[in-house]
Design an enzyme around this catalytic site. Structure first.
Site, PDB file in Angstrom:
ATOM      1  N   HIS A   1       0.937   4.160  -2.949  1.00  0.00           N
ATOM      2  CA  HIS A   1       1.099   5.621  -2.971  1.00  0.00           C
ATOM      3  C   HIS A   1       2.316   6.054  -3.789  1.00  0.00           C
ATOM      4  CE1 HIS A   1      -2.173   6.456  -0.329  1.00  0.00           C
ATOM      5  NE2 HIS A   1      -1.647   5.853   0.724  1.00  0.00           N
TER       6      HIS A   1
ATOM      7  N   HIS B   1       0.830  -1.206   0.000  1.00  0.00           N
ATOM      8  CA  HIS B   1       0.000   0.000   0.000  1.00  0.00           C
ATOM      9  C   HIS B   1       0.863   1.255   0.000  1.00  0.00           C
ATOM     10  CE1 HIS B   1      -3.566   2.423   1.584  1.00  0.00           C
ATOM     11  NE2 HIS B   1      -2.537   3.215   1.874  1.00  0.00           N
ATOM     12  N   GLU B   2       1.835   1.300   0.902  1.00  0.00           N
ATOM     13  CA  GLU B   2       2.638   2.517   1.059  1.00  0.00           C
ATOM     14  C   GLU B   2       3.686   2.658  -0.041  1.00  0.00           C
ATOM     15  OE1 GLU B   2       1.699   4.712   3.006  1.00  0.00           O
ATOM     16  OE2 GLU B   2       0.423   3.649   4.416  1.00  0.00           O
TER      17      GLU B   2
END
Length: 792
Positions: free
Chosen positions: A523, A518-519
């Site tokens: 992103h 996710h990070e």
């Protein structure tokens, strides 16, 4: 005759027992789970010390009291605006990591932590008009005498029950953990469970009142009404007439839109400001107020007067001046213990930004921060996340201090090294909408020592400045000790026993992989097509076409960014994109190998990762606000959208059915067909993910909004009536954990860590020991001054 209408015998009970019963009973009848039983309290005068007052009630009083206690002690009971008695209050462990630091590093961490906690008071000021006063009132109450002594006074002189005093401690813990009386996750107001009259009685009987009766009375006058108010427009944060501190109460959505257009026309970013609207000399003034130590004019930062489309704008500064000044004092001390020049330059730029109100100085500091690879002590601070601004423009203050977990970080180093060539090309939008060069981030696993904001995430991708990310890179951090605390909480509704067993076995690893993907890749991936400051485009228009229309692509002009284009949808949209990337790539065996997943566990772990996402989609429905028809939390909306995409894919991939629970009340059961994940699931998420990224890349807010809002709808009819099921989700909700964090204290030439054993009062104790009595006095004064003038 109904058993609830039998002849009522007179039973003897103390007034204290009656108070316990009546408090529980009121909540039970409000819940409609218990029928009235017609009990009343009959006061008797002139009783001797050995006599007890009379309570008139039915013969079913004992069993009703037991039921009332049981219901009210469960998290599924009571108002959704109260923090339940079974709220997990845990201590965030960092002793081992802190002990591994050198004396110099510990001293550096100490001053950074002090700076963070001083800055944390800004969040109180950013949350609600009453948050600061409630904090001052209850902190003064708790620090005036030992908590055990205060408990005795509460029971003996204010008719508190044991549970009611516990609930007061939980309320205070929630207040300081969220740094305000609205939940950081969901923006929902929470109020004390103990009634106002009892709290007033305790305040008046306390040592705090004996020492400063005028102060306590003034705080009570200002705080108690708003503290308990659950008027419709006070229940959630939002644009006026709801509660927000980012706009004065007389601002409208039109005013917010006008300010956004003005700032874009002047190439200004709204990270560290608020919007004030007032009259001056017969004219309406829109005052963009910057956070800074200094007040008054400053060339290149403030503007006395500026006309825009017939409206008068002003840019002023000086918000949160006292707290930023205290921060800067600690940052100056921290400079003496830095490990390298990058840290010195970083702190210098932070100090310049906080002193002058300069966003550019903070960007420069962020660039130095990105360059400082894998430091022993990690920190980042400033106005960072825009979730709480109703327009997703202005940021909440945030500051963390952490110690790098080097062994855990090695996994992430491998993921970073292989990302550009092996994993990013697997994403479904192609190279045209991917960054030309992947700026490899510093991906670290951290043990949090201090986190001053409205709640602790489990992973962070920062800085949020898109230009800094493109030109300098970014960092990803996974908060190891926060994840460990969260995965320690077991069970939950809506799943089969077999699924719960799989989640308990693989949940921790699944969460670690999800956060990493996710990070880092979520992103960290994807390109913004934009015009740069020099006027040139960062892409070749002749070579890139809109894959859905075949026509030319749109792009971001100077002064525009993702937040300004997608406005109130930006946060949820971006979180959804990152979550979907993690879900999509979590099926790749090579990625699971990086995290040490053995072949025999791969399929179960993939199943648990997808199950957890669908489960989060259902549980996130709690954050939907039916009365306003909007979502109160970006991550919850994002996960609900993913669930809706999976349900739309059909073919039995996911199922949600209404059932009857063991308590006889409506329940839900979520199931996931693991055989359909690779086929139906992966295809659906790939198509959805491509749309998310392309619309984001092009700044096509119209198409992106239409798609995202369709999946965000909460239907009342059809095969999945989530509006009807909202009541079930709220009733079965589980309380979110509250974490106590340690304090640091200088002892001689070294620094000691002050730990707090896990108990219902550990958060309260950590806070009342965080500052000296003299410091609390100036804190209260500064908070009072700010709240008295925040609209001016």
């Amino acid at each position: 005759m109904s058993r609830y209408n039998t002849v009522t015998p007179v039973l003897r009970a103390s007034k204290r027992i009656w108070n316990i019963y009546s408090s529980y009973y009121t909540k039970c009848t409000q819940s409609k789970l218990l029928k009235p039983i017609g009990a009343t309290y009959r006061a008797q005068l002139n009783l001797t010390d050995t006599q007890k007052p009379t309570v008139v009630m039915t013969d079913r009083f004992p069993s009703q009291l037991y039921l009332c206690r049981s219901f009210c002690r469960s998290s599924s009971m009571g108002s959704q605006h109260e923090l339940p008695l079974d709220t997990p209050i845990l201590y965030l462990k960092s002793e081992e990591a802190f002990a591994g630091l050198t004396a110099r590093e510990r001293r550096y961490a100490h001053h950074l932590s002090r700076a963070s906690w001083w800055g944390g008071f800004i969040v109180l000021c950013q949350t609600s008009p009453e948050s600061s006063t409630i904090f001052s009132l209850l902190t003064r109450l708790l620090r005036s005498q030992p908590i055990d002594t205060l408990k005795e006074i509460a029971i003996e002189k204010a008719d508190f029950s044991e549970d009611e005093f516990k609930s007061l401690l939980i309320y205070y813990s929630g207040l300081v953990y969220n740094l305000g009386n609205y939940l950081g996750f969901g923006d929902r107001k929470f109020v004390p469970s103990v009634n106002r009259e009892k709290l007033e009685a305790l305040l008046k009987a306390s040592k705090a009142n004996l020492e400063a009766p005028d102060v306590i009375q003034e705080y009570m006058n200002q705080a108690l009404g708003p503290m308990y108010s659950l008027e419709e427009n006070k229940r959630f944060l939002g644009m006026p007439p709801n509660v927000t501190m980012y706009f004065t109460p007389n601002c409208t959505q039109d005013d917010a839109n006008l300010a956004k257009e003005y700032m874009a026309s002047r190439n200004l970013e709204a990270w560290n400001c608020r919007l004030l609207k007032y009259e001056e000399n017969g004219h309406v003034v829109y005052d963009i107020r910057l956070a800074s130590v200094e007040q008054g004019s400053a060339e290149g930062i403030t503007v006395v007067s500026d006309d825009y489309e017939g409206h008068k704008f002003r840019i002023s500064r000086g918000d949160y001046s006292f707290f930023l000044k205290k921060m800067c004092e600690e940052l100056q001390l921290a400079k003496e213990y830095t490990a390298n020049e990058s840290e010195v330059h970083m702190l210098d730029k932070y100090i310049e930004s906080f002193t002058k109100g300069s966003v550019q100085a903070h960007k420069d500091g962020s660039a130095f921060w990105v360059k400082n690879k894998s430091p022993a002590v990690e920190t980042y601070m400033g106005f960072i996340e825009v979730y709480r601004d109703p327009t997703n423009q202005r940021a909440e203050f945030e500051s963390f201090v952490a110690v790098v977990n080097r062994e855990q970080s090695r996994k992430f180093d491998t993921l970073v090294a292989r990302a550009e060539k092996e994993f990013l090309p697997l994403l479904p939008w192609g190279k045209d909408f991917e960054e030309d060069v992947f700026m490899r981030p510093d991906f670290s696993s951290l043990d949090i020592l201090t986190f001053a904001s409205s709640g602790l995430p489990i992973g962070i991708n920062i800085p949020n400045y898109k230009d800094v990310k493109e030109e300098q890179g970014f960092k990803n951090v996974s908060l190891t000790n926060v994840m460990a605390a969260r995965t320690g909480i077991k069970g939950g509704p809506f799943l089969s026993d077999a699924d719960h067993l799989l989640r308990e076995k693989h949940g921790a690893m699944s969460l670690e992989i999800q956060v990493g993907l996710h990070e880092l890749l979520g992103h960290g991936c994807g390109k913004f097509l934009r015009r740069k400051d020099d006027g040139k485009l960062n892409f070749e228009p002749s070579k890139i076409k809109n894959p859905f229309t075949g026509g030319e692509v749109s792009f971001y002009e100077k002064g525009e960014n993702f937040n300004s284009k997608f406005t109130n949808l930006a946060s949820a949209y971006e979180e959804c994109r990152a979550e979907t990337v993690a879900l999509y790539l979590g099926l790749v065996d090579d990625i699971l190998d990086v995290f040490g997943v053995v072949p025999d566990d791969r399929e179960d772990l993939k199943y648990v990762s997808w199950l957890d996402m669908m489960y989060a989609g259902i549980r996130g429905l709690e954050m939907y606000q039916p009365s306003q028809g909007k979502w109160g939390q970006a991550h919850s909306q994002a996960r609900y959208v993913i669930l809706r995409v999976a349900l739309e894919a059909g073919e039995g991939l996911v199922s949600v059915k209404e059932t009857t629970g063991d308590d006889g009340l409506p329940d839900l059961l979520l199931t996931l067909d693991r055989s359909k994940i690779y086929t139906v699931g992966r295809q659906a998420m790939g198509e959805f993910l491509k749309k998310l990224q392309v619309y984001r890349s092009m700044g096509d807010a119209d198409a992106g909004r239409a798609m995202f809002e369709k999946y965000s709808e909460v239907p009342s009819e059809g095969p999945f009536p989530f509006a009807k099921w909202h009541e079930i989700v709220v009733r079965k909700r589980r309380p979110r954990m509250i974490l106590a964090m340690p304090n640091t204290r200088v002892v001689g030439e070294d620094v000691e860590l002050q730990s707090y054993p896990e108990a219902v009062d550990c958060v309260a104790k950590s806070w009342i020991e965080r500052f000296s009595p003299e410091e609390f006095e100036v804190i209260e004064s500064a908070l009072t001054k700010y709240i008295g003038s925040w609209t001016k």
